[in-house]
Design a protein around this motif. Structure first.
Motif, PDB file in Angstrom:
ATOM      1  N   ARG A 287      -2.583  70.443  20.336  1.00 41.09           N
ATOM      2  CA  ARG A 287      -3.455  69.786  21.317  1.00 41.09           C
ATOM      3  C   ARG A 287      -3.702  68.332  20.917  1.00 41.09           C
ATOM      4  O   ARG A 287      -3.642  67.425  21.750  1.00 41.09           O
ATOM      5  CB  ARG A 287      -4.780  70.557  21.398  1.00 41.09           C
ATOM      6  CG  ARG A 287      -5.766  70.016  22.437  1.00 41.09           C
ATOM      7  CD  ARG A 287      -7.059  70.802  22.352  1.00 41.09           C
ATOM      8  NE  ARG A 287      -8.064  70.324  23.282  1.00 41.09           N
ATOM      9  CZ  ARG A 287      -8.263  70.804  24.509  1.00 41.09           C
ATOM     10  NH1 ARG A 287      -7.488  71.781  24.955  1.00 41.09           N
ATOM     11  NH2 ARG A 287      -9.207  70.319  25.289  1.00 41.09           N
ATOM     12  N   ILE A 288      -3.978  68.112  19.621  1.00 43.27           N
ATOM     13  CA  ILE A 288      -4.206  66.750  19.125  1.00 43.27           C
ATOM     14  C   ILE A 288      -2.921  65.918  19.236  1.00 43.27           C
ATOM     15  O   ILE A 288      -2.944  64.756  19.645  1.00 43.27           O
ATOM     16  CB  ILE A 288      -4.700  66.789  17.667  1.00 43.27           C
ATOM     17  CG1 ILE A 288      -6.093  67.438  17.603  1.00 43.27           C
ATOM     18  CG2 ILE A 288      -4.738  65.388  17.070  1.00 43.27           C
ATOM     19  CD1 ILE A 288      -6.588  67.707  16.196  1.00 43.27           C
ATOM     20  N   ARG A 289      -1.788  66.541  18.889  1.00 39.99           N
ATOM     21  CA  ARG A 289      -0.505  65.821  18.936  1.00 39.99           C
ATOM     22  C   ARG A 289      -0.193  65.356  20.355  1.00 39.99           C
ATOM     23  O   ARG A 289       0.241  64.215  20.562  1.00 39.99           O
ATOM     24  CB  ARG A 289       0.622  66.718  18.419  1.00 39.99           C
ATOM     25  CG  ARG A 289       1.955  65.989  18.234  1.00 39.99           C
ATOM     26  CD  ARG A 289       3.085  66.972  18.001  1.00 39.99           C
ATOM     27  NE  ARG A 289       3.350  67.803  19.178  1.00 39.99           N
ATOM     28  CZ  ARG A 289       4.034  67.394  20.238  1.00 39.99           C
ATOM     29  NH1 ARG A 289       4.520  66.156  20.294  1.00 39.99           N
ATOM     30  NH2 ARG A 289       4.230  68.208  21.262  1.00 39.99           N
ATOM     31  N   GLN A 290      -0.411  66.233  21.334  1.00 41.93           N
ATOM     32  CA  GLN A 290      -0.091  65.890  22.718  1.00 41.93           C
ATOM     33  C   GLN A 290      -0.987  64.771  23.246  1.00 41.93           C
ATOM     34  O   GLN A 290      -0.575  64.005  24.126  1.00 41.93           O
ATOM     35  CB  GLN A 290      -0.217  67.131  23.603  1.00 41.93           C
ATOM     36  CG  GLN A 290       0.877  68.162  23.369  1.00 41.93           C
ATOM     37  CD  GLN A 290       0.759  69.367  24.288  1.00 41.93           C
ATOM     38  OE1 GLN A 290      -0.122  69.427  25.142  1.00 41.93           O
ATOM     39  NE2 GLN A 290       1.649  70.336  24.114  1.00 41.93           N
ATOM     40  N   ALA A 291      -2.206  64.672  22.721  1.00 39.54           N
ATOM     41  CA  ALA A 291      -3.144  63.646  23.184  1.00 39.54           C
ATOM     42  C   ALA A 291      -3.006  62.336  22.415  1.00 39.54           C
ATOM     43  O   ALA A 291      -3.683  61.352  22.731  1.00 39.54           O
ATOM     44  CB  ALA A 291      -4.581  64.164  23.058  1.00 39.54           C
ATOM     45  N   THR A 292      -2.135  62.309  21.404  1.00 38.39           N
ATOM     46  CA  THR A 292      -1.956  61.109  20.584  1.00 38.39           C
ATOM     47  C   THR A 292      -0.886  60.211  21.194  1.00 38.39           C
ATOM     48  O   THR A 292       0.201  60.679  21.530  1.00 38.39           O
ATOM     49  CB  THR A 292      -1.535  61.496  19.147  1.00 38.39           C
ATOM     50  OG1 THR A 292      -2.559  62.337  18.589  1.00 38.39           O
ATOM     51  CG2 THR A 292      -1.361  60.261  18.278  1.00 38.39           C
ATOM     52  N   PRO A 293      -1.179  58.914  21.352  1.00 46.82           N
ATOM     53  CA  PRO A 293      -0.187  58.000  21.944  1.00 46.82           C
ATOM     54  C   PRO A 293       1.107  57.957  21.131  1.00 46.82           C
ATOM     55  O   PRO A 293       1.104  58.150  19.911  1.00 46.82           O
ATOM     56  CB  PRO A 293      -0.896  56.640  21.894  1.00 46.82           C
ATOM     57  CG  PRO A 293      -2.354  56.970  21.819  1.00 46.82           C
ATOM     58  CD  PRO A 293      -2.445  58.243  21.033  1.00 46.82           C
ATOM     59  N   THR A 294       2.205  57.703  21.811  1.00 49.54           N
ATOM     60  CA  THR A 294       3.491  57.546  21.145  1.00 49.54           C
ATOM     61  C   THR A 294       3.437  56.336  20.211  1.00 49.54           C
ATOM     62  O   THR A 294       2.908  55.280  20.596  1.00 49.54           O
ATOM     63  CB  THR A 294       4.614  57.335  22.180  1.00 49.54           C
ATOM     64  OG1 THR A 294       4.641  58.453  23.059  1.00 49.54           O
ATOM     65  CG2 THR A 294       5.970  57.183  21.502  1.00 49.54           C
ATOM     66  N   PRO A 295       3.941  56.451  18.978  1.00 45.64           N
ATOM     67  CA  PRO A 295       3.907  55.310  18.049  1.00 45.64           C
ATOM     68  C   PRO A 295       4.575  54.076  18.644  1.00 45.64           C
ATOM     69  O   PRO A 295       5.607  54.174  19.332  1.00 45.64           O
ATOM     70  CB  PRO A 295       4.683  55.823  16.832  1.00 45.64           C
ATOM     71  CG  PRO A 295       4.527  57.307  16.882  1.00 45.64           C
ATOM     72  CD  PRO A 295       4.518  57.650  18.339  1.00 45.64           C
ATOM     73  N   THR A 296       3.992  52.902  18.389  1.00 41.05           N
ATOM     74  CA  THR A 296       4.526  51.655  18.932  1.00 41.05           C
ATOM     75  C   THR A 296       5.285  50.847  17.888  1.00 41.05           C
ATOM     76  O   THR A 296       5.977  49.887  18.242  1.00 41.05           O
ATOM     77  CB  THR A 296       3.385  50.793  19.494  1.00 41.05           C
ATOM     78  OG1 THR A 296       2.428  50.534  18.454  1.00 41.05           O
ATOM     79  CG2 THR A 296       2.692  51.504  20.651  1.00 41.05           C
ATOM     80  N   HIS A 297       5.155  51.195  16.615  1.00 43.98           N
ATOM     81  CA  HIS A 297       5.836  50.461  15.560  1.00 43.98           C
ATOM     82  C   HIS A 297       7.165  51.148  15.221  1.00 43.98           C
ATOM     83  O   HIS A 297       7.215  52.366  15.032  1.00 43.98           O
ATOM     84  CB  HIS A 297       4.962  50.381  14.304  1.00 43.98           C
ATOM     85  CG  HIS A 297       3.689  49.629  14.518  1.00 43.98           C
ATOM     86  ND1 HIS A 297       3.639  48.262  14.604  1.00 43.98           N
ATOM     87  CD2 HIS A 297       2.413  50.060  14.689  1.00 43.98           C
ATOM     88  CE1 HIS A 297       2.389  47.870  14.809  1.00 43.98           C
ATOM     89  NE2 HIS A 297       1.617  48.952  14.858  1.00 43.98           N
ATOM     90  N   SER A 298       8.213  50.360  15.118  1.00 45.89           N
ATOM     91  CA  SER A 298       9.533  50.920  14.841  1.00 45.89           C
ATOM     92  C   SER A 298       9.612  51.573  13.470  1.00 45.89           C
ATOM     93  O   SER A 298      10.451  52.447  13.240  1.00 45.89           O
ATOM     94  CB  SER A 298      10.606  49.824  14.945  1.00 45.89           C
ATOM     95  OG  SER A 298      10.360  48.788  13.999  1.00 45.89           O
ATOM     96  N   GLU A 299       8.729  51.169  12.548  1.00 40.34           N
ATOM     97  CA  GLU A 299       8.733  51.753  11.210  1.00 40.34           C
ATOM     98  C   GLU A 299       8.206  53.185  11.187  1.00 40.34           C
ATOM     99  O   GLU A 299       8.436  53.921  10.232  1.00 40.34           O
ATOM    100  CB  GLU A 299       7.886  50.897  10.253  1.00 40.34           C
ATOM    101  CG  GLU A 299       8.426  49.507   9.984  1.00 40.34           C
ATOM    102  CD  GLU A 299       7.964  48.507  11.035  1.00 40.34           C
ATOM    103  OE1 GLU A 299       8.247  47.319  10.856  1.00 40.34           O
ATOM    104  OE2 GLU A 299       7.320  48.925  12.027  1.00 40.34           O
ATOM    105  N   THR A 300       7.462  53.593  12.222  1.00 44.12           N
ATOM    106  CA  THR A 300       6.908  54.942  12.292  1.00 44.12           C
ATOM    107  C   THR A 300       7.988  55.902  12.789  1.00 44.12           C
ATOM    108  O   THR A 300       8.366  55.872  13.965  1.00 44.12           O
ATOM    109  CB  THR A 300       5.689  55.000  13.220  1.00 44.12           C
ATOM    110  OG1 THR A 300       4.722  54.040  12.796  1.00 44.12           O
ATOM    111  CG2 THR A 300       5.069  56.396  13.193  1.00 44.12           C
TER     112      THR A 300
END
Length: 341
Positions: A15-28
């Motif tokens: 549930r937390i994962r689905q609500a977390t924005p997609t990472p914006t940094h290429s290093e992630t």
């Protein structure tokens, strides 16, 4: 309002994962959903994990020495790094302290933290301190690294992989039962001396001062084996196997007779009238590694006494079962929410 127990740990994390924005940094490279987050460091991947320990939930200072607690806190994070096939480098420790703790108690806690950092070759590089109204709180973050071609996730297992575990299972849970029993005896009569016989020392040690299996990371590398998937056994074999299978989209068959259980665990389980199989599946806090390998890779591990093949993965994700010698199969289920220990 929705009760947390209706979701369970796996459901809450998803549930937390689905609500977390997609990472914006290429290093992630990889965020929520595995033992550690993964970052691009050029030749290596960086690994970062965080664990929190709360007094009364994860430990009881009635029988947990602060030095052991400090060591164990570092072990939590190091074990997560090992589960990614990596090795730890640095750690930060943050503590929340109530006014009942004298300076000497903090010294004892950090003595254990420093001992663990030395044992795992980890630099303690910082942290934070705060006051607490609810006893002792410890937050540990461990940074590690792994060569890019050796990174191991939970979601990359394949049908027909051999399921392996390191060490033995259930001992930490039985150690907890022994310590809880002695606590109740003490509360009833403070003049009573603890009755922890020498032959039970292994169980108590597994509960109070477990070791992360960084040794197995080195050993697998020396053998040229990269597991297809891996996870550390912190919440119990059943829970970790469900994590691995759900994320890899596989099923599993585990043979109860293959579960590695120490003789002391068998004896203590009989004393407490607990099934040793139940302790191995749902006890938790063993901090061994659960990993999968292709059948041809397992040939290199068959003679290793510290690694046990307990079953195999299947293509049917709806069937994750425990099989008996008589051929009976029972669905494997996680115990549920976190327990005290």
């Amino acid at each position: 309002m929705t009760d947390l127990n209706t979701l369970g740990e796996i459901g809450l994390i998803e549930r937390i994962r689905q609500a977390t924005p997609t990472p914006t940094h290429s290093e992630t490279i990889y965020g929520i959903g595995d033992d550690a987050a993964v970052f691009d460091w050029g030749d290596d991947y960086g690994l970062l994990t965080t664990d929190m320990l709360v007094e009364g939930i994860h430990f009881d200072l009635t029988y947990v020495p602060l030095k052991h607690l400090g060591y164990k806190a570092v072990t939590f994070g190091v074990s997560d790094i090992a589960a990614m096939n990596g090795l730890p480098i640095q750690a930060t420790i943050s503590v929340g302290l109530s006014s009942r703790f004298p300076v000497e108690a903090v010294d004892e806690l950090y003595e254990g933290i420093r001992a663990a950092c030395e044992a795992y070759n980890v630099d303690l590089v910082g942290g934070d301190t705060s006051s607490s109204r609810s006893g002792l709180i410890i937050s540990v973050s461990v940074l590690g690294k792994v060569p890019k071609d050796l990174i191991t996730y939970r979601n990359t297992a394949q049908p027909n992989d051999v399921i392996c575990v390191t060490g033995d299972l259930g001992a930490a849970y039985l150690g907890l039962q022994l310590l809880e029993r002695e606590k109740q005896v003490f509360l009833a009569d403070p003049n009573m001396q603890p009755n922890l016989s020498e032959e039970r020392a292994y169980l108590v040690q597994r509960q109070l001062r477990p070791d992360a299996r960084t040794d197995m990371v080195h050993e697998l590398r020396d053998l040229g084996i990269r597991p297809t998937a891996m996870i550390d056994i912190s919440d119990g074999l059943a829970s970790e196997l469900l994590h691995l299978c759900h994320q890899s989209g596989t099923g599993a068959v585990v043979f109860d007779e293959n579960l590695p259980i120490d003789d002391q665990t068998h004896l203590a389980a009989d004393e407490f009238k607990i099934s040793p199989i139940t302790a191995a599946l749902n006890g938790g806090e063993d901090y061994e590694l659960l990993f999968t390998v292709r059948p041809q890779a397992f040939e290199k591990l068959e003679t290793n006494a510290r690694i046990t093949a307990i079953g195999y993965l299947t293509a049917d994700p709806t069937k994750i079962v425990l099989a008996t010698k008589a051929g009976q199969q029972t669905p494997i289920r996680a115990q549920g929410w976190e327990r005290q220990g």
